[in-house]
Design a protein around this motif. Structure first.
Motif, PDB file in Angstrom:
ATOM      1  N   GLY A 178       0.855  -1.186   0.000  1.00 29.15           N
ATOM      2  CA  GLY A 178       0.000   0.000   0.000  1.00 29.15           C
ATOM      3  C   GLY A 178       0.890   1.233   0.000  1.00 29.15           C
ATOM      4  N   MET A 179       1.124   1.805  -1.178  1.00 31.16           N
ATOM      5  CA  MET A 179       2.068   2.916  -1.340  1.00 31.16           C
ATOM      6  C   MET A 179       1.315   4.204  -1.647  1.00 31.16           C
ATOM      7  SD  MET A 179       4.912   1.213  -0.988  1.00 31.16           S
ATOM      8  CE  MET A 179       6.159   2.329  -1.587  1.00 31.16           C
ATOM      9  N   ASN A 180       1.749   5.294  -1.026  1.00 36.12           N
ATOM     10  CA  ASN A 180       1.175   6.608  -1.293  1.00 36.12           C
ATOM     11  C   ASN A 180       2.289   7.519  -1.798  1.00 36.12           C
ATOM     12  OD1 ASN A 180      -1.593   6.248  -0.410  1.00 36.12           O
ATOM     13  ND2 ASN A 180      -0.740   6.006   1.635  1.00 36.12           N
ATOM     14  N   GLY A 181       2.142   7.989  -3.043  1.00 38.96           N
ATOM     15  CA  GLY A 181       3.170   8.835  -3.647  1.00 38.96           C
ATOM     16  C   GLY A 181       2.601  10.176  -4.068  1.00 38.96           C
ATOM     17  N   TRP A 182       3.495  11.155  -4.212  1.00 41.19           N
ATOM     18  CA  TRP A 182       3.076  12.506  -4.624  1.00 41.19           C
ATOM     19  C   TRP A 182       2.921  12.548  -6.138  1.00 41.19           C
ATOM     20  CZ3 TRP A 182       1.478  15.974  -1.166  1.00 41.19           C
ATOM     21  CH2 TRP A 182       1.889  15.812   0.157  1.00 41.19           C
ATOM     22  N   VAL A 183       1.761  13.031  -6.613  1.00 41.04           N
ATOM     23  CA  VAL A 183       1.480  13.105  -8.044  1.00 41.04           C
ATOM     24  C   VAL A 183       0.841  14.454  -8.367  1.00 41.04           C
ATOM     25  CG1 VAL A 183       1.096  10.607  -8.129  1.00 41.04           C
ATOM     26  CG2 VAL A 183      -0.874  12.142  -7.895  1.00 41.04           C
ATOM     27  N   MET A 184       0.872  14.818  -9.652  1.00 42.09           N
ATOM     28  CA  MET A 184       0.165  15.990 -10.150  1.00 42.09           C
ATOM     29  C   MET A 184      -1.208  15.565 -10.671  1.00 42.09           C
ATOM     30  SD  MET A 184       1.521  19.031  -9.989  1.00 42.09           S
ATOM     31  CE  MET A 184       3.084  19.853  -9.704  1.00 42.09           C
TER      32      MET A 184
END
Length: 717
Positions: A168-174
């Motif tokens: 379960g990964m949370n990454g910064w995106v536009m």
């Protein structure tokens, strides 16, 4: 940064584009895999007890397994993806094509065996989450009972698989073109009141001592996201959840700090008459983050799947992996084989721009004799295993570590400390202050620059200060790294200085305990304002110069802009971003230039109106705004709106029309100038031209409301 709506599938891998670099891409594998060593062998070891071992709980242990999983591309798939991407971008960019690294904020890794009945698996250990660097390695350790040990050994051989892993990964995106906002408000209050008294009269005294304490807390989070017509509903829902997660992440850090209750004196002296003590503590926290296509938010990536049995794998030489290389039977009744092992890793980034060069970890177990091991870490995916023989039932060991920094002879050495279970040394323990500053949803059309000032005071040494500056030309994430030579255990103070066209203002100091500072727009609201040119723009008026100025002395913010209106451009829509919708003064003025060469000044006027008319006021002016927000553009190509006005006198009737298209947005107002009028009523009708070649017209409608809201289709509300 990864643009979430620029997605395609290549070789079974989801590949995303960058928000500004056409040659940069991000590949997200669909499922995790076993981590392999340099020769291509899986990092996997299974120990089966020759005779079941009785645990303190009364259950019998049967086996022990350790292995690593990773969330990364293999070399062969990476080569296929790069080859296809080079063909897509063309020869001009082919040499520059590369795969970037997603900025991961949080992550977890879950093993299906964690939920299996205790008859098959006794316990599963793994660290807090993946490394968030490099290949996102996660080590797992399993203890199995006697029955589960036999089943596990058989199921891991042959085709198929038994081990399932969910990341379960949370990454910064536009984000794509959406608008919205997230809001968080928190109120915490504590109070204490004490009233004590005696009657101080004849006879026995009557004493009274009353104390009352009150503690309240109220936290509210609200998120709203709006998208254009035709947007994918699933994507919008994920964006809303992503914004909610981002707001919750910020709010959690802000809510972590608790306000202090009353800790003063509560005692009562002898022979007192009256005592009154009163204490209160209130903290209000409130922030709003606006969301648009320039916003960076947390986005969930959840790769999951069944890992292949290691007997189905081959090493880098193409040779099959042998079960015998990863499996041993041991006799735990023999003191010689009474042992334990734990995975050891360092959760650090050793990249070229990071200050940490390497970390040396020392681990020792004090049993019948001291068993020790030293490891040198300089890769983010590196995992080592410490093993020792057990004395009695104690598996507690000691560890310490030394951090080596780039370009410096200074080191940070931690004291020797006890530990049990897997050992993970996290980034905050490495004597480095590392902050990632993101521009967030700053609109560089209204903000020329934003300067972020940072302050951190370690327990030893003077305060550390630093700054980063964001502009339209430098609007990517910036990282600050400072060696502090101690564990980071206190918050960072920061403030933001904004500069607009000729003006500067700043926010108050804030604190954060996290590693990321996410900037929000300094403007919390929009003040709508429209200017309409009226009069004889065809034969009498050459042009009208309009100056608009907004001033908010309390915040130190001001804004001004000018525009020239004429017969072909007679409408100016200029919404003004403001810090406080209830504050500030809006002023307009200008010049009317006539075709005969004369000039008339429009005096400066303070207004609260959202629409003003400038030029020559001829009797009555009626400005009609047509709003196409409800039109079903999936079926409609064009709408023609015809408006008729006579002001109550048929002899001065005027008829005008305007065309409405989805791509053009709301049309400019339709302006009528009447010599005189006893009524401002007008009639309108709209003809819809559909994509299938047909058309339909709405019945005439008469109204005095100058905002005409077109229906979805003729005959609908």
């Amino acid at each position: 940064m990864l643009q979430i709506d620029k997605a395609q599938m290549i070789a079974g891998v989801q590949v995303y584009g960058d928000h500004e670099n056409p040659a940069l891409f991000y590949a997200v594998p669909q499922q995790p895999t076993f981590r392999c060593d340099a020769e291509g062998n899986p990092v996997f070891m299974y120990l089966k007890y020759r005779q079941p071992k009785v645990q303190p709980s009364g259950k019998t242990g049967g086996g022990f397994a350790t292995f690593d999983t990773q969330f990364a591309l293999d070399d062969a798939t990476r080569a296929v993806i790069l080859e296809q991407l080079r063909g897509q971008v063309g020869q001009g960019l082919a040499d520059r094509v590369g795969l970037g690294t997603i900025t991961w904020a949080t992550g977890t890794a879950h093993l299906n065996l964690s939920e299996v009945s205790g008859n098959l698996v006794t316990k599963v250990w793994n660290p807090v989450g993946p490394s968030l660097y490099g290949d996102n390695v996660t080590p797992f350790t399993l203890e199995l009972p006697d029955f589960g040990a036999t089943l596990f050994a058989e199921a891991l051989q042959g085709k198929g698989g038994i081990v399932q892993v969910s990341y379960g990964m949370n990454g910064w995106v536009m984000l794509p073109a959406i608008t919205g906002y997230g809001h968080f408000s928190s109120t915490k209050f504590k109070s204490f009141v004490q009233d004590a008294s005696d009657d101080a009269g004849w006879g026995d005294d009557t004493f009274s001592n009353k104390m009352a304490e009150v503690a309240t807390s109220n936290d509210v989070i609200y998120v709203e996201v709006k998208s254009g017509t035709g947007a994918n509903a699933d994507t919008v829902a994920k964006i809303e959840e992503s914004v909610r997660r981002t707001v919750l992440d910020i709010a959690t850090k802000r809510m972590a700090e608790q306000i202090e209750g009353y800790t003063g004196d509560r005692s009562v002296l002898e022979d007192y008459e009256t005592i009154h003590r009163e204490y209160s503590n209130l903290r209000v926290d409130d922030f709003t983050m606006t969301v648009n296509q320039q916003t960076a938010v947390l986005w969930p990536f959840n790769p999951q799947g069944t890992l292949p049995n290691i007997t189905n794998m081959v090493d880098k030489k193409g040779q099959p992996v042998l079960w015998s290389d990863h499996y041993r039977e041991i006799d735990l009744d023999d003191p010689f084989f009474r042992s334990f092992s734990v995975p050891v890793r360092v959760n650090a980034d050793y990249g070229a721009e990071r200050p940490v060069h390497s970390v040396d970890v020392h681990v020792e177990y004090r049993g019948d004799k001291v068993e020790a091991a030293d490891y040198h870490f300089d890769k983010p995916e590196q995992t080592e295993t410490f093993a020792a023989y057990v004395t009695g039932d104690s598996r507690e060991y000691q560890h310490s570590y030394t951090v080596n920094y780039k370009g410096s002879s200074a080191v940070y050495a931690s004291p020797l400390a006890p530990h049990t279970g897997p050992l993970t040394i996290n980034a905050d323990d490495l004597g480095v202050l590392e902050l990632h500053v993101l521009p967030g949803n700053l609109d560089f059309k209204s903000v020329e620059s934003a300067t972020v000032s940072i302050e951190y005071t370690p327990s030893n040494g003077s305060a550390i200060t630093d700054q980063v500056v964001f502009t339209a030309a430098n609007s990517t994430e910036q990282t600050l790294s400072h060696v502090i030579g101690e564990k980071r255990d206190r918050p960072v103070r920061y403030k933001v200085d904004y500069r607009t066209k000729g003006d500067a203002f700043q926010d108050d100091w804030k604190e954060t305990t996290g590693k990321r500072i996410y900037l929000s727009s300094p403007f919390n609201d929009i003040r709508p304002f429209r200017v309409v040119a009226v009069g004889d723009l065809a034969t009498a008026i050459d042009s009208i110069l309009v100056d608009v100025r907004y001033e908010d002395p309390q915040s130190g913010y001001s804004w001004s802009e000018s525009k020239q209106l004429n017969a072909t451009d007679s409408y100016w829509n200029c919404p003004i971003q403001v810090r406080d919708a209830q504050a500030g003064t809006l002023t307009y003025g200008g010049l009317v230039r006539y075709k005969n060469g004369s000039v008339r000044e429009i005096p400066e006027t303070v207004t609260e109106e959202t629409t003003v008319e400038v030029g020559d006021m001829v009797g009555t002016v009626i400005s009609v705004f047509v709003a196409p927000d409800l039109v079903d553009w999936t079926a409609v190509d064009l709408v023609k709106v015809v408006l008729t006005v006579d002001g109550g006198a048929p002899a001065q009737e005027q008829v005008k029309s305007t065309l409405v298209r989805q791509t053009a947005g709301p049309p400019p107002p339709v302006v009528f100038s009447l010599p005189e009028a006893t009524t401002k009523d007008f009639s309108w009708t709209a003809t819809y031209y559909f994509k299938d070649g047909t058309s339909a017209t709405t019945p005439p409608a008469t109204t005095a409301d100058t905002n005409v809201l077109l229906p979805r289709r003729p005959g609908t509300a």
